[in-house]
Motif scaffolding. Structure first.
Motif, PDB file in Angstrom:
ATOM      1  N   THR A   1      59.450  32.359 117.577  1.00  0.00           N
ATOM      2  CA  THR A   1      59.681  32.275 119.016  1.00  0.00           C
ATOM      3  C   THR A   1      61.156  32.489 119.297  1.00  0.00           C
TER       4      THR A   1
ATOM      5  N   ALA B   1      64.011  32.454 122.512  1.00  0.00           N
ATOM      6  CA  ALA B   1      64.260  32.060 123.902  1.00  0.00           C
ATOM      7  C   ALA B   1      65.696  32.451 124.245  1.00  0.00           C
TER       8      ALA B   1
ATOM      9  N   SER C   1      68.635  32.688 127.414  1.00  0.00           N
ATOM     10  CA  SER C   1      68.948  32.205 128.756  1.00  0.00           C
ATOM     11  C   SER C   1      70.393  32.524 129.096  1.00  0.00           C
TER      12      SER C   1
END
Length: 91
Positions: free
Chosen positions: A83, A85, A87
């Motif tokens: 995974t 992520a 930002s």
């Protein structure tokens, strides 16, 4: 600052956490990359500061490249979950 005829640089790291961040104080922004998966146990930061060619790469990886290159294999039918992520936030 950009440098005429500057070669790219690669920085090879083994991070204690699966998280890396880039802070741009001029823009007041922070880019954060978090990832999972034990198979991604290396991290590369690729950087080009040549005039007219500024680039930066954050690369979770399975191996260091160049003279330390080692393959990791996945067996037939084996699955690995990773995974990522990303930002961007204010600093």
């Amino acid at each position: 600052d950009a440098v005429p005829n500057q070669f790219e640089n690669c920085f090879f790291m083994k991070l204690n956490t699966k998280k890396a961040a880039l802070i741009n104080e001029k823009l007041g922004k922070k880019f954060t990359l978090e990832y999972t998966g034990e198979v991604l146990d290396k991290f590369l930061q690729w950087k080009s500061m040549g005039s007219g060619d500024y680039a930066l790469g954050f690369e979770p990886a399975t191996t260091f490249i160049d003279d330390k290159f080692e393959y990791k294999t996945i067996n037939p039918g084996e699955e690995i979950k990773i995974t990522l992520a990303m930002s961007v936030s204010e600093i």
